[in-house]
Structures are given as C-alpha cells and as structure tokens.
Design an enzyme around this catalytic site. Structure first.
Site, PDB file in Angstrom:
ATOM      1  N   GLY A 212      16.613  99.663  45.436  1.00 42.45           N
ATOM      2  CA  GLY A 212      17.229  98.685  44.768  1.00 42.45           C
ATOM      3  C   GLY A 212      18.756  98.358  45.892  1.00 42.45           C
ATOM      4  O   GLY A 212      19.122  98.458  46.722  1.00 42.45           O
ATOM      5  N   ASN A 213      19.816  98.459  45.116  1.00 37.35           N
ATOM      6  CA  ASN A 213      20.954  98.026  45.437  1.00 37.35           C
ATOM      7  C   ASN A 213      22.152  98.227  44.840  1.00 37.35           C
ATOM      8  O   ASN A 213      21.989  98.625  43.661  1.00 37.35           O
ATOM      9  CB  ASN A 213      21.598  96.578  45.263  1.00 37.35           C
ATOM     10  CG  ASN A 213      21.120  95.579  44.470  1.00 37.35           C
ATOM     11  OD1 ASN A 213      22.447  95.954  43.411  1.00 37.35           O
ATOM     12  ND2 ASN A 213      20.159  94.137  44.698  1.00 37.35           N
ATOM     13  N   ARG A 214      23.718  98.669  44.909  1.00 35.89           N
ATOM     14  CA  ARG A 214      24.668  99.610  44.219  1.00 35.89           C
ATOM     15  C   ARG A 214      25.294  98.345  42.788  1.00 35.89           C
ATOM     16  O   ARG A 214      26.279  98.488  42.730  1.00 35.89           O
ATOM     17  CB  ARG A 214      25.605  99.225  45.544  1.00 35.89           C
ATOM     18  CG  ARG A 214      25.272 100.409  46.758  1.00 35.89           C
ATOM     19  CD  ARG A 214      26.515 100.461  47.288  1.00 35.89           C
ATOM     20  NE  ARG A 214      28.037 100.505  47.033  1.00 35.89           N
ATOM     21  CZ  ARG A 214      28.782 100.238  47.023  1.00 35.89           C
ATOM     22  NH1 ARG A 214      29.614  99.730  48.764  1.00 35.89           N
ATOM     23  NH2 ARG A 214      30.408 100.611  47.180  1.00 35.89           N
ATOM     24  N   SER A 215      24.798  97.390  42.438  1.00 32.41           N
ATOM     25  CA  SER A 215      25.034  96.517  41.612  1.00 32.41           C
ATOM     26  C   SER A 215      25.328  97.587  40.565  1.00 32.41           C
ATOM     27  O   SER A 215      24.271  98.052  40.361  1.00 32.41           O
ATOM     28  CB  SER A 215      24.500  95.449  41.333  1.00 32.41           C
ATOM     29  OG  SER A 215      24.826  94.638  40.448  1.00 32.41           O
TER      30      SER A 215
END
Ligand code: CTP
Length: 405
Positions: A212-215
């Site tokens: 995933g990512n930090r958005s």
C-alpha cells in the site's frame, strides 16, 4: 498573520454530548483572531454552560431569544456574522435549518444570517443514515451550506460508525475554507458531472498482507466535498479509508488498482471531469497467495507486475477530444516542476497538481498541502500552504475556468 483576524464568527452549539468539544473550537477561533458570538440551544446548555464560552471568547454567550433584546437581537447577530459554524449540529437542528424553522435563538439568528454557513453534524449512525437526515443535508448543501464530516469513529455509548463530530481543528479549517470560497451563492459547477478518485490502493500479497502507500484520501475527499457544495454531481471512487463521504456524493469503494481502473473506465462516458487524486499502486504481486505466508517457510520473494496507469489510459483513450477534462496529481520529491511538466505531457492530462511530498507539512496524511498547478497550455499557479479544503477550491477554480473555455 492570524487566519481569522477581523472576522466575526457565529458559533452555534446544539445539544449533543459532543457539545463539550465546542469549547475547544471557541478557543481555536479566538486564537485565530476571530471575534466569536456563541449561541447555544437549550439542549446544548444542558451539556455545557454559557460561562465556559463567555470566559473563552470574552463576549456574551446566549441561549434565549428574550435576553438582551435591546442590545443584540437575533437579526443583529445574524447580520454581523461573516461566517457561521454549527458545532455540533444535531439531526434536529439540521432538520430545522432545512425547513427554515425559527423557534429558538440559534435558528432565528441563522435565518437572519446571509453569510456562509458551515455545519458539523454529530449523531448516532442510524440517525445520520436516516432518509430524513440525508434529505435535510441535501437541502442544506443545495443552499450552499458547507457540511463538514461527520467522521467514522467511536460514538457515545461505545458504538462506532459514521456520525462522529469532526475534530475542532477540522471545523476551524472548514470555517476558513467557507470564507475563502465564494460563499453560499457560488454554484459555478452546477450540473457538472465530476468523478474524483481518492486514497491509496492496496495490492494483496496473501489474505492478511498487502502493498500500500501513505495516501489518506483527505485531498480527494476535500475535492468531493467542495465540488458538491459548488453544485457538481460527484462520484467518488475511494480506496480503503476511514473518511466518511460527504452527503449527496455517490461513493464507490475499491481496494486494488485494477478495481479502481474498472470503476473509472466504466464511467468515462458519464462524466465531464475526472480528477485523479488517488495514489494508485504502480505494481502488484503477480499472484496472491490463497493462504497466509508462514515465516517458517522462509523469506518469500514477491514477483511484481505493472498495474494499468489509469490516468495515462484515460489520456490515450480521449485523444484529441476535449471531454472528459482530465486532472492528474503528481507526488514528487526532486526537480518537482520539471517532473510535473513531463508527467502532464506523458499522461495527456489538462491540469496536473504537483505535490512536493518531501515537505513535512504537505502531501500525505497531513491536513495541509502546498501545490503547484500546471496547465497544459504552459501556465502555472502556485498555491501556498493551505488546508486541503482551500486547495480543493483552487483546483476547482482551475477546472471551472477550463470548462468555460
Ligand atoms: N496514476 C494512475 N494510475 C497509476 C498510477 C498513477 O492513474 N497506475 C495517476 C495518479 O492518480 C496521479 C498521476 O497518475 O493522478 C500521477 O501519479 P504519480 O504516482 O505521481 O505518478 P506515476 O505514474 O506513479 O509516475 P512515477 O512513478 O514516474 O513518479
């Protein structure tokens, strides 16, 4: 400079347990330079006393229509306000505002007010989701009222779900955004069909793990909120997030980049504008393990394959046509402007909003942002550090200008 210097704010407090948080809002508003007139409903007064607000604001706080009639009537209070914030707004107060009722000081004052109005609903999930409340919120939004929240989270009595009052700083940001936007009469996106993607995607590795990512989704949700308040018909394609969709927005939840791709591509013909605020994973594991990977089996090696690039495919598919208008985002750490220009051209977008994700007060997870908006006609505009609501307003100004040609 103080964000609300010289501004007179009408702080309406209605009767829910979350009313205690309004004291913090009063403090933040005063700290931001505002002159604050507090009006409580009788219900609110049972949760928190006027003395608290008088102490914090240094001004009278009132409940009854019949007090101080000679000095400050509801009409004078309403007229004097540059902006009104109802925090918390109960289901009952929303219903009264939607219906134009005026049976206490708060509702009479609001009926006399012509300034922008922000409401921060707080109630149990069942009440928030009730058709009557949804309808009332729609009516208010249609009148240009800015509805902030509610959040999804812990509620009174140990319950959890949508209905939790937004935090005080979020409400104050909304007050600033309401003042900066053109106010209730501004419906410059009336009827525009706008699709916005928000949040990050998750690419499953096994049943419990993902890439995933930090958005956080905050930028995309702010765009949905502001676009809806300006009259757009908004579809929000959201990756996993705890944020609650603004009322009246059609929300489609997705998890993976492929699901987001399908959700967007399936609606291209139904929309005028697509804003790609989502942080889409560029890669996914080539296969997803059906059972949890066990560490005793050794360190796994995960093969990655490319995900489709949604924005680039939209640009390619549209070709020379001028609809849908395409707005991309770029998260960059180096040579930010040049990288943005390259990405704008490569993906065939009309506008590209460039975030400098290297800075700590802008970009992922935080409530503020600082962006550069690049137009494919070669122009650029810098938006200094502002809340994501304010940035959303500026991006939508650029969208509106382009739609009008
Ligand atoms: N985007 C997309 N589909 C992808 C990746 C990105 O639609 N698979 C969109 C994003 O929503 C955003 C824009 O493309 O509007 C740019 O995203 P960004 O992550 O900055 O760019 P990348 O394409 O990942 O480029 P690079 O890895 O070279 O920075």
């Amino acid at each position: 400079m103080e964000r609300l210097a010289g501004t007179r704010v009408l702080l309406g407090v209605s009767g829910g347990i979350a009313a205690y948080k309004a004291a913090l809002v009063a403090r933040l508003l005063v700290g931001a330079g505002a002159t604050v007139d507090t009006v409580l409903t009788r219900g609110a007064e049972r949760f928190i006393g006027v003395t608290t607000f008088e102490g914090l604001t240094g001004r009278p706080a009132r409940v009854e229509v019949w007090e101080d009639v000679a000095s400050e009537t509801h009409v004078a209070l309403g007229r004097a306000a540059d902006v009104a914030l109802i925090y918390p707004a109960t289901a009952h107060v929303l219903a009264k505002l939607a219906g134009g009722l005026a049976d206490d000081l708060l509702t009479t004052t609001l009926l006399a007010a012509t300034c922008p109005v922000v409401v921060a609903p707080a109630m149990h999930t069942e009440m928030w989701q009730h058709a009557a409340t949804r309808h009332n919120v729609e009516v208010l939004r249609g009148r240009g009222v800015l509805v902030v929240g509610p959040d999804d989270g812990v509620l009174m009595g140990g319950d959890s779900g949508p209905g939790r009052l937004v935090e005080p700083d979020v409400a104050v940001d909304a007050v600033v955004a309401a003042l900066m936007s053109a106010g209730p009469a501004e419906r410059d996106l009336d009827g525009v069909r706008l699709l916005v993607t928000a949040g990050g995607t998750r690419e499953p590795i096994d049943p419990v793990r993902f890439l995933g990512n930090r958005s956080s989704g905050k930028m995309g949700f702010a765009l949905a909120e502001v676009a809806a308040s300006r009259g757009a018909k908004v579809t929000l394609v959201a990756g996993p997030t705890h944020l609650t969709a603004p009322a009246g927005v059609d929300r489609i939840d997705v998890v993976t980049a492929q699901e987001m791709y399908d959700a967007v591509m399936g609606r291209v013909d139904e929309v005028d504008v697509i804003v790609k605020a989502a942080a889409v994973a560029d890669f996914r594991p080539s296969s997803t393990a059906t059972s949890k990977l066990k560490k005793d089996a050794g360190v796994p090696s995960i093969d990655l394959v490319r995900n489709p690039d949604i924005l680039a495919d939209l640009g390619a598919q549209r070709g020379d046509a001028d609809r849908p208008l395409l707005v991309g985002f770029a998260a960059e750490t180096d040579e930010v402007e040049q990288a943005g220009r390259d990405k704008l051209a490569r993906k065939g977008a009309d506008l590209l909003v460039v975030n400098d994700v290297g800075a700590s007060d802008a970009g992922f997870e935080v409530d503020t942002n600082r962006v550069l908006i690049l137009d494919r006609d070669g122009t650029r505009s810098e938006v200094p550090l502002a809340t994501k609501g304010e940035i959303a307003g500026t991006i939508l100004d650029a969208v509106g200008a382009r739609l009008r040609g």
